[in-house]
Design a protein around this motif. Structure first.
Motif, PDB file in Angstrom:
ATOM      1  N   ILE A 217      -4.780   9.477  -7.736  1.00 56.08           N
ATOM      2  CA  ILE A 217      -4.037  10.290  -6.774  1.00 56.08           C
ATOM      3  C   ILE A 217      -3.186  11.334  -7.484  1.00 56.08           C
ATOM      4  CG2 ILE A 217      -1.994   8.820  -6.562  1.00 56.08           C
ATOM      5  CD1 ILE A 217      -3.814  10.647  -3.719  1.00 56.08           C
TER       6      ILE A 217
ATOM      7  N   ALA B 240     -11.528   7.766  -2.871  1.00 57.22           N
ATOM      8  CA  ALA B 240     -11.373   6.475  -3.531  1.00 57.22           C
ATOM      9  C   ALA B 240     -12.375   5.457  -2.991  1.00 57.22           C
ATOM     10  CB  ALA B 240      -9.947   5.960  -3.351  1.00 57.22           C
TER      11      ALA B 240
ATOM     12  N   TYR C 104      -5.606   3.546  -8.816  1.00 58.50           N
ATOM     13  CA  TYR C 104      -5.350   4.495  -7.738  1.00 58.50           C
ATOM     14  C   TYR C 104      -4.227   5.457  -8.123  1.00 58.50           C
ATOM     15  CZ  TYR C 104      -4.252   6.653  -3.352  1.00 58.50           C
ATOM     16  OH  TYR C 104      -4.010   7.595  -2.389  1.00 58.50           O
TER      17      TYR C 104
ATOM     18  N   SER D 201       0.252   4.151   1.700  1.00 53.82           N
ATOM     19  CA  SER D 201      -0.268   4.985   2.783  1.00 53.82           C
ATOM     20  C   SER D 201       0.762   6.020   3.223  1.00 53.82           C
ATOM     21  CB  SER D 201      -0.683   4.110   3.967  1.00 53.82           C
ATOM     22  OG  SER D 201      -1.673   3.186   3.561  1.00 53.82           O
TER      23      SER D 201
ATOM     24  N   TYR E 206      -8.254  12.059  -0.364  1.00 51.12           N
ATOM     25  CA  TYR E 206      -8.166  11.419  -1.662  1.00 51.12           C
ATOM     26  C   TYR E 206      -8.346   9.901  -1.625  1.00 51.12           C
ATOM     27  CZ  TYR E 206      -5.381  15.728  -2.209  1.00 51.12           C
ATOM     28  OH  TYR E 206      -4.923  17.010  -2.179  1.00 51.12           O
ATOM     29  N   GLY E 207      -7.912   9.276  -0.552  1.00 45.54           N
ATOM     30  CA  GLY E 207      -7.714   7.833  -0.572  1.00 45.54           C
ATOM     31  C   GLY E 207      -8.860   7.006  -0.046  1.00 45.54           C
TER      32      GLY E 207
ATOM     33  N   ASN F 156      -4.043   4.256   1.872  1.00 48.21           N
ATOM     34  CA  ASN F 156      -4.180   4.224   0.417  1.00 48.21           C
ATOM     35  C   ASN F 156      -3.842   2.838  -0.116  1.00 48.21           C
ATOM     36  OD1 ASN F 156      -4.571   7.083   0.445  1.00 48.21           O
ATOM     37  ND2 ASN F 156      -2.349   7.351   0.558  1.00 48.21           N
TER      38      ASN F 156
ATOM     39  N   HIS G 292       0.820  -1.217   0.000  1.00 51.06           N
ATOM     40  CA  HIS G 292       0.000   0.000   0.000  1.00 51.06           C
ATOM     41  C   HIS G 292       0.853   1.265   0.000  1.00 51.06           C
ATOM     42  CE1 HIS G 292       0.649   0.694   4.385  1.00 51.06           C
ATOM     43  NE2 HIS G 292       0.743  -0.625   4.422  1.00 51.06           N
TER      44      HIS G 292
END
Length: 314
Positions: free
Chosen positions: A305, A237, A301, A169, A196-197, A274, A167
């Motif tokens: 992003i 997301a 993703y 993140s 955003y995530g 994320n 991920h």
């Protein structure tokens, strides 16, 4: 579920302790919160106060350094797991909503185990260790939250796990300084935006000039300060994954009252969960509805992003 100024507080201690008899009730409360406002607080999360306090204190020591020293931790660099310092007014989060104005009156330190950054400055070993330890605690808590989400949606509990292998993140500590002089017209600590995530886990504090969440009717609600709780909100997301049923809600950080003075400095610690870059965000089957149509087309993703980051940084 109890509500504090319309933002619910949910105790997940029984889930973490393995009390299967309480799982359905917790999942239903989370589902209701995600549908109604997209924000809720969690207590009973088992993240120690010591881990939280260490990162808070180490970051505060960094923010108290002269600007010439802080600037050495700049955002250039390709060191995986490096440190990124963003100075005052670098971001303008309202830009992601199409609002053009002054940069946000905040500075931040940013870290992600799977994200590039600059080299850690000399003498920052304790700060780096604090980031790594806190990040690991958030990984554990976020896995628990994904399992709760899956039960709430009606999916297998490991449904999201492949998407979060590797991920992207990010863990951020944000310093909102005192404001001894008036800011530029329209300038705030953090402009209205959505995250955003997938989700955000926020450690906040009770000081003047704090987080506000926009309710369904458009009014701004002060996020409550509950001792020991984390504030959790759904990101864009995840809203796409749920076909807009679960809400990614606009929020902002407002300026303190003009007379707040020396007690108005604020520091918060958001963890942005994320998925990995090639994860395809597509509507989950339980949210397709009677027509079987998704509101948004599939998107990776990484592409999503990149778009949001460009908007935030002009």
């Amino acid at each position: 579920m109890t509500a504090v100024e319309s933002i619910p507080v949910i105790d997940i201690a029984s889930w973490i302790s393995g009390d299967t008899g309480a799982e359905r009730a917790i999942a239903d409360r989370v589902d209701a919160a995600c549908r109604e406002i997209g924000f809720f607080l969690v207590t009973g999360h088992s993240v120690s106060e010591g881990i939280q306090r260490t990162l808070y204190d180490e970051a505060r020591r960094f923010f108290d350094l002269p600007d010439s020293v802080k600037s050495l931790a700049h955002d250039a660099g390709d060191e995986m797991g490096g440190l990124v310092f963003l100075p005052l007014e670098r971001e303008a989060l309202a830009g992601t909503q199409g609002v053009i104005g002054p940069g946000d009156y905040k500075e931040s330190l940013n870290y992600g185990a799977g994200l590039p950054g600059g080299r850690w400055p000399a003498g920052s070993a304790a700060l780096r260790e604090a980031f790594i330890t806190y990040f690991a605690a958030m990984e554990t808590l976020s896995k628990t939250m994904r399992e709760i989400f899956c039960l709430a949606i009606g999916l297998p509990r490991d449904c999201f796990e492949e998407d979060f292998a590797g991920h992207l993140s990010a863990l951020r500590v944000i310093n909102y300084p005192e404001q001894p002089q008036p800011l530029a017209e329209g300038q705030v600590r953090a402009g209205a935006h959505t995250d955003y995530g997938f989700l955000t886990i926020l450690r906040s504090e009770d000081t003047p000039g704090g987080l506000q969440v926009q309710g369904r009717g458009g009014a701004w609600i002060d996020a409550p300060a509950v001792e020991g709780a984390f504030i959790i909100n759904i990101g864009d997301a995840f809203m796409r994954w749920t076909n807009g049923v679960w809400r990614s809600t606009p929020h902002r950080v407002v300026n303190p009252p003009a007379k707040a003075g020396r007690g108005s400095r604020r520091q918060s610690i958001p963890f942005f969960l994320n998925p990995r870059a090639d994860t395809v965000i597509n509507c989950l089957e339980p949210f397709l509805g009677e027509g079987g149509e998704a509101l948004c087309p599939p998107i990776t993703y990484a592409d999503y992003i990149a778009l949001k980051t460009r908007q935030a940084n002009g």
